[in-house]
Design a protein around this motif. Sequence first.
Motif, PDB file in Angstrom:
ATOM      1  N   SER A 260       0.834  -1.196   0.000  1.00 13.13           N
ATOM      2  CA  SER A 260       0.000   0.000   0.000  1.00 13.13           C
ATOM      3  C   SER A 260       0.872   1.250   0.000  1.00 13.13           C
ATOM      4  CB  SER A 260      -0.920   0.009   1.228  1.00 13.13           C
ATOM      5  OG  SER A 260      -0.157   0.002   2.429  1.00 13.13           O
ATOM      6  N   THR A 261       0.325   2.310  -0.590  1.00  9.12           N
ATOM      7  CA  THR A 261       1.000   3.607  -0.607  1.00  9.12           C
ATOM      8  C   THR A 261      -0.047   4.705  -0.446  1.00  9.12           C
ATOM      9  OG1 THR A 261       0.833   3.764  -3.018  1.00  9.12           O
ATOM     10  CG2 THR A 261       2.880   2.827  -2.123  1.00  9.12           C
ATOM     11  N   GLU A 265      -3.821  12.649  -0.840  1.00  7.53           N
ATOM     12  CA  GLU A 265      -5.020  12.134  -0.180  1.00  7.53           C
ATOM     13  C   GLU A 265      -5.444  10.779  -0.725  1.00  7.53           C
ATOM     14  OE1 GLU A 265      -6.443  13.846   2.339  1.00  7.53           O
ATOM     15  OE2 GLU A 265      -4.827  15.315   2.107  1.00  7.53           O
ATOM     16  N   THR A 266      -4.647  10.231  -1.668  1.00  8.55           N
ATOM     17  CA  THR A 266      -5.041   8.997  -2.353  1.00  8.55           C
ATOM     18  C   THR A 266      -4.282   7.784  -1.831  1.00  8.55           C
ATOM     19  OG1 THR A 266      -5.579  10.210  -4.383  1.00  8.55           O
ATOM     20  CG2 THR A 266      -5.223   7.839  -4.599  1.00  8.55           C
ATOM     21  N   LEU A 267      -5.017   6.772  -1.441  1.00  8.50           N
ATOM     22  CA  LEU A 267      -4.438   5.510  -0.973  1.00  8.50           C
ATOM     23  C   LEU A 267      -4.563   4.470  -2.083  1.00  8.50           C
ATOM     24  CD1 LEU A 267      -4.978   3.891   2.521  1.00  8.50           C
ATOM     25  CD2 LEU A 267      -4.986   2.491   0.472  1.00  8.50           C
ATOM     26  N   THR A 268      -3.468   3.784  -2.380  1.00  3.66           N
ATOM     27  CA  THR A 268      -3.468   2.705  -3.365  1.00  3.66           C
ATOM     28  C   THR A 268      -3.114   1.404  -2.654  1.00  3.66           C
ATOM     29  OG1 THR A 268      -2.851   4.187  -5.173  1.00  3.66           O
ATOM     30  CG2 THR A 268      -2.454   1.836  -5.508  1.00  3.66           C
ATOM     31  N   LEU A 269      -3.955   0.402  -2.847  1.00  2.35           N
ATOM     32  CA  LEU A 269      -3.792  -0.887  -2.172  1.00  2.35           C
ATOM     33  C   LEU A 269      -3.787  -2.001  -3.201  1.00  2.35           C
ATOM     34  CD1 LEU A 269      -3.846  -2.570   0.528  1.00  2.35           C
ATOM     35  CD2 LEU A 269      -6.343  -2.583   0.280  1.00  2.35           C
ATOM     36  N   SER A 270      -2.744  -2.834  -3.166  1.00  2.00           N
ATOM     37  CA  SER A 270      -2.667  -4.027  -4.010  1.00  2.00           C
ATOM     38  C   SER A 270      -2.693  -5.253  -3.115  1.00  2.00           C
ATOM     39  CB  SER A 270      -1.388  -4.035  -4.844  1.00  2.00           C
ATOM     40  OG  SER A 270      -1.348  -2.940  -5.740  1.00  2.00           O
ATOM     41  N   THR A 285      -5.532  -4.268  -7.823  1.00  2.00           N
ATOM     42  CA  THR A 285      -5.187  -3.007  -7.168  1.00  2.00           C
ATOM     43  C   THR A 285      -6.393  -2.082  -7.179  1.00  2.00           C
ATOM     44  OG1 THR A 285      -2.871  -3.169  -7.895  1.00  2.00           O
ATOM     45  CG2 THR A 285      -3.659  -0.992  -7.255  1.00  2.00           C
ATOM     46  N   VAL A 286      -6.585  -1.348  -6.078  1.00  3.60           N
ATOM     47  CA  VAL A 286      -7.633  -0.327  -6.008  1.00  3.60           C
ATOM     48  C   VAL A 286      -7.019   0.964  -5.483  1.00  3.60           C
ATOM     49  CG1 VAL A 286      -9.497  -1.990  -5.645  1.00  3.60           C
ATOM     50  CG2 VAL A 286      -8.340  -0.977  -3.660  1.00  3.60           C
ATOM     51  N   SER A 287      -7.638   2.089  -5.826  1.00  4.17           N
ATOM     52  CA  SER A 287      -7.208   3.395  -5.323  1.00  4.17           C
ATOM     53  C   SER A 287      -8.429   4.210  -4.951  1.00  4.17           C
ATOM     54  CB  SER A 287      -6.396   4.149  -6.391  1.00  4.17           C
ATOM     55  OG  SER A 287      -5.160   3.529  -6.639  1.00  4.17           O
ATOM     56  N   GLY A 288      -8.242   5.098  -3.966  1.00  5.71           N
ATOM     57  CA  GLY A 288      -9.341   5.963  -3.551  1.00  5.71           C
ATOM     58  C   GLY A 288      -8.904   6.838  -2.399  1.00  5.71           C
ATOM     59  N   PRO A 289      -9.832   7.583  -1.808  1.00 11.82           N
ATOM     60  CA  PRO A 289      -9.493   8.492  -0.710  1.00 11.82           C
ATOM     61  C   PRO A 289      -8.966   7.730   0.507  1.00 11.82           C
ATOM     62  CG  PRO A 289     -11.698   8.941  -1.589  1.00 11.82           C
ATOM     63  CD  PRO A 289     -11.269   7.641  -2.166  1.00 11.82           C
ATOM     64  N   ALA A 290      -7.867   8.216   1.064  1.00  9.77           N
ATOM     65  CA  ALA A 290      -7.297   7.567   2.250  1.00  9.77           C
ATOM     66  C   ALA A 290      -8.274   7.576   3.408  1.00  9.77           C
ATOM     67  CB  ALA A 290      -5.991   8.251   2.640  1.00  9.77           C
ATOM     68  N   ILE A 291      -9.159   8.562   3.444  1.00 11.20           N
ATOM     69  CA  ILE A 291     -10.129   8.645   4.524  1.00 11.20           C
ATOM     70  C   ILE A 291     -11.116   7.478   4.492  1.00 11.20           C
ATOM     71  CG2 ILE A 291     -11.845  10.031   3.264  1.00 11.20           C
ATOM     72  CD1 ILE A 291     -12.189  11.675   5.861  1.00 11.20           C
TER      73      ILE A 291
END
Length: 322
Positions: A260-261, A265-270, A285-291
């Motif tokens: 993850s990175t 404000e964007t979190l990317t998770l594989s 992999t998905v990406s979206g708001p870290a919140i």
Amino acid sequence: MTSVVSTSLRTIRIGSRKSQLALVQTYWVRDQLQKCFPDMKFEVHTMSTQGDKILDVALAKIGDKGLFTKELEVGMLNGEIDFAVHSLKDLPTKLPDGLTLAAITERENPADALVVHEKFKDYQLETLPPGTVVGTSSLRRLAQLRHHFPHLEFKDVRGNLNTRLAKLDAGEYDVLILAVAGLERLGMGDRIHQAIPSEFSLHAVGQGALGIECRADDDDLIAMLKEAIEHSETRDRCLAERAFLRDLEGGCQVPIGVTSTIDGETLTLSGIVASVDGQKLVKDTVSGPAIAAESLGTQLAHSLREQGAQAILNEIFAEIQR
């Protein structure tokens, strides 16, 4: 630092496993709290967990839910200790009633490490010759490395870090796969021959971070922990990873890996789910708001399930229960 916490003077009892790494981690947490709250007293209490006592059986065969945490959790619920310091990768995603994950510390390098016997010092993971004996106790590492390097031989290894390294140096194994963070925390960074790229081995959920667990109703202590040691970026990344793992209902001994990175404000998770033999592997992999970290973890789990992850997990659960 001006404390935002208002609390009467009390002695805080910190629970820890007895291993060298656990104690290094726990004393680090204690020292951070002592700096932040110099007028309070912090005591370290050690306990042995089931995972510390059973060293001659593969982890996957003895069950992993709370293997390194249950005794500490009982201590908290009984009032013997106030909070416990865990390697976050060992902490189950579903906690007992009455307990909560109060804080997550800044993450060290979460990568897996290749540690080699002297005779293999000229090799990298991707150049190891056929038949190289690789020591690991992790199904996650085993499945991924079998997928990428089917010509290697794999052998289970248990014991604390010093015990494993002694076995490697004695020639029982040609190389070991360990955690970069654990080696660095123990001052053994010089044993890291290669930090394994994520293209070969996605790390365990929470790897490299510490998780602080305490009673859910201890508001003062939770506020103290968040003020002194919580790291917001690591928290968001790890909450996404833990939601992914929780949704797939996999423990630390199921071949599930993540990376993850956070960028702005964007979190990317594989994430990956793999069969133990390495023959099947699904990744996305998905990406979206870290919140919305936990929602992203759930989204990734659903995506992998649609791609065949559930069938892989069902096979693994059936095999473990035999």
